[in-house]
Design an enzyme around this catalytic site. Structure first.
Site, PDB file in Angstrom:
ATOM      1  N   GLY A   1     128.658  61.135 -91.623  1.00  0.00           N
ATOM      2  CA  GLY A   1     127.452  61.901 -91.925  1.00  0.00           C
ATOM      3  C   GLY A   1     127.664  62.901 -93.032  1.00  0.00           C
ATOM      4  O   GLY A   1     127.212  64.047 -92.942  1.00  0.00           O
TER       5      GLY A   1
ATOM      6  N   VAL B   1     127.259  54.359 -86.614  1.00  0.00           N
ATOM      7  CA  VAL B   1     128.387  54.797 -85.800  1.00  0.00           C
ATOM      8  C   VAL B   1     128.229  54.427 -84.332  1.00  0.00           C
ATOM      9  O   VAL B   1     129.184  54.554 -83.555  1.00  0.00           O
ATOM     10  CB  VAL B   1     128.634  56.315 -85.925  1.00  0.00           C
ATOM     11  CG1 VAL B   1     128.974  56.697 -87.354  1.00  0.00           C
ATOM     12  CG2 VAL B   1     127.450  57.113 -85.388  1.00  0.00           C
TER      13      VAL B   1
ATOM     14  N   ASN C   1     131.281  64.077 -87.615  1.00  0.00           N
ATOM     15  CA  ASN C   1     130.200  65.038 -87.830  1.00  0.00           C
ATOM     16  C   ASN C   1     128.831  64.512 -87.409  1.00  0.00           C
ATOM     17  O   ASN C   1     127.926  65.300 -87.136  1.00  0.00           O
ATOM     18  CB  ASN C   1     130.180  65.428 -89.320  1.00  0.00           C
ATOM     19  CG  ASN C   1     128.952  66.209 -89.713  1.00  0.00           C
ATOM     20  OD1 ASN C   1     128.761  67.339 -89.291  1.00  0.00           O
ATOM     21  ND2 ASN C   1     128.088  65.592 -90.519  1.00  0.00           N
TER      22      ASN C   1
ATOM     23  N   TYR D   1     121.082  66.734 -76.069  1.00  0.00           N
ATOM     24  CA  TYR D   1     122.023  67.120 -77.121  1.00  0.00           C
ATOM     25  C   TYR D   1     123.144  67.969 -76.541  1.00  0.00           C
ATOM     26  O   TYR D   1     124.329  67.734 -76.815  1.00  0.00           O
ATOM     27  CB  TYR D   1     121.269  67.889 -78.206  1.00  0.00           C
ATOM     28  CG  TYR D   1     122.108  68.342 -79.374  1.00  0.00           C
ATOM     29  CD1 TYR D   1     122.483  67.451 -80.372  1.00  0.00           C
ATOM     30  CD2 TYR D   1     122.513  69.670 -79.501  1.00  0.00           C
ATOM     31  CE1 TYR D   1     123.239  67.864 -81.463  1.00  0.00           C
ATOM     32  CE2 TYR D   1     123.268  70.094 -80.578  1.00  0.00           C
ATOM     33  CZ  TYR D   1     123.630  69.190 -81.557  1.00  0.00           C
ATOM     34  OH  TYR D   1     124.386  69.601 -82.628  1.00  0.00           O
TER      35      TYR D   1
ATOM     36  N   ALA E   1     124.179  68.052 -73.459  1.00  0.00           N
ATOM     37  CA  ALA E   1     124.997  67.212 -72.581  1.00  0.00           C
ATOM     38  C   ALA E   1     125.941  66.338 -73.400  1.00  0.00           C
ATOM     39  O   ALA E   1     127.117  66.165 -73.048  1.00  0.00           O
ATOM     40  CB  ALA E   1     124.093  66.354 -71.702  1.00  0.00           C
TER      41      ALA E   1
ATOM     42  N   LYS F   1     127.101  66.951 -76.436  1.00  0.00           N
ATOM     43  CA  LYS F   1     128.133  67.776 -77.055  1.00  0.00           C
ATOM     44  C   LYS F   1     129.164  68.239 -76.032  1.00  0.00           C
ATOM     45  O   LYS F   1     130.355  68.382 -76.359  1.00  0.00           O
ATOM     46  CB  LYS F   1     127.499  68.978 -77.760  1.00  0.00           C
ATOM     47  CG  LYS F   1     126.742  68.623 -79.030  1.00  0.00           C
ATOM     48  CD  LYS F   1     127.620  67.917 -80.052  1.00  0.00           C
ATOM     49  CE  LYS F   1     126.941  67.757 -81.404  1.00  0.00           C
ATOM     50  NZ  LYS F   1     127.757  66.962 -82.354  1.00  0.00           N
TER      51      LYS F   1
END
Length: 246
Positions: free
Chosen positions: A15, A68, A94, A161, A163, A165
């Site tokens: 990214g 990805v 990233n 998001y 969760a 991370k």
């Protein structure tokens, strides 16, 4: 501490056509690394970033496309980087989609996309790059988390998001333990809000948002030769923010 020197090394930053990833890729180029600029749909921006990486000091740079979340796509992309630039010595994960809505308003497809781009993508890229690092007994993996995710950050908005991370940070610690005898370090950098973010809360810690350079600085630290005993760590670049009201 001496200046970071990545001469002879190859860095793949996912990214990295724009935003934080771009800043990290250019920072590693300035340290002398050959740089692979990954993109999914931003081909023109990725090509431009690769060109700038060469201007900043990278001996070579290329733009490489991959989804990805797809194993075959990741494998093909890393194979292309290896053919063009050599073994991936530094991997910065990233990529990670962000969906700033209440969890109950998100579709199942949205949940899956956020989970897969953040957590599954990190796993697939690390798994593909790791054999080359182990073979040469040197490697640096840096995963991008989110501030306070490792402290059980919970909020109805953006929950998938957070969760995902949290999973990234758990994966970071697990992989650090698994690679401790391989010459590979695995760490995480966790921003709060960065100047390139899509939305901004009312108040910024210390009167400003994190800059791209703030994030890149931590990545550079993790990549340094002097940081070879630092693994399984997570540095929060959040200005001292506490998630009391998210």
């Amino acid at each position: 501490m001496s200046a970071l020197d990545l001469t002879g090394r190859t860095a793949l930053v996912t990214g990295s056509a724009t935003g934080v990833g771009r800043g990290i890729a250019l920072s590693l180029a300035e340290a002398g690394a050959a740089v692979a600029v990954h993109y999914h749909s931003s081909e023109a921006e990725a090509t431009a970033t690769a060109a700038e990486a060469r201007e900043r000091g990278a001996p070579d740079a290329t733009a490489v496309r991959a989804d990805v979340t797809d194993r075959d796509s990741v494998d093909a992309a890393v194979e292309a980087v290896e053919a063009d630039l050599g073994t991936v010595d530094v991997l910065v994960n990233n990529v990670g989609d962000f969906e700033p809505t209440h969890w109950a308003e998100q579709s199942v497809d949205d949940w899956r996309r956020v989970h897969e781009t953040n957590l599954v993508g990190t796993m697939l890229c690390a798994r593909r790059a790791l054999p080359g690092m182990r073979e040469q007994e040197w490697g640096r993996i840096v995963n991008v988390g989110y501030a306070s995710a490792d402290r059980g950050l919970v909020a109805a908005k953006n929950f998938p998001y957070f969760a995902a991370k949290a999973g990234v940070l758990m994966f970071t610690r697990m992989l650090a333990a698994e690679t401790q005898d391989d010459g590979v370090t695995v760490n995480a950098v966790s921003p709060y809000v960065v100047e390139t973010s899509d939305e901004f809360p009312a108040d910024a810690p210390r009167g400003r948002w994190a800059t791209v350079d703030d994030i890149a600085h931590v990545v550079r630290f993790f990549c340094a030769a002097e940081s070879g005993y630092v693994s399984g760590e997570n540095v929060e670049v959040d200005g001292g923010w506490l998630p009391e009201d998210v």
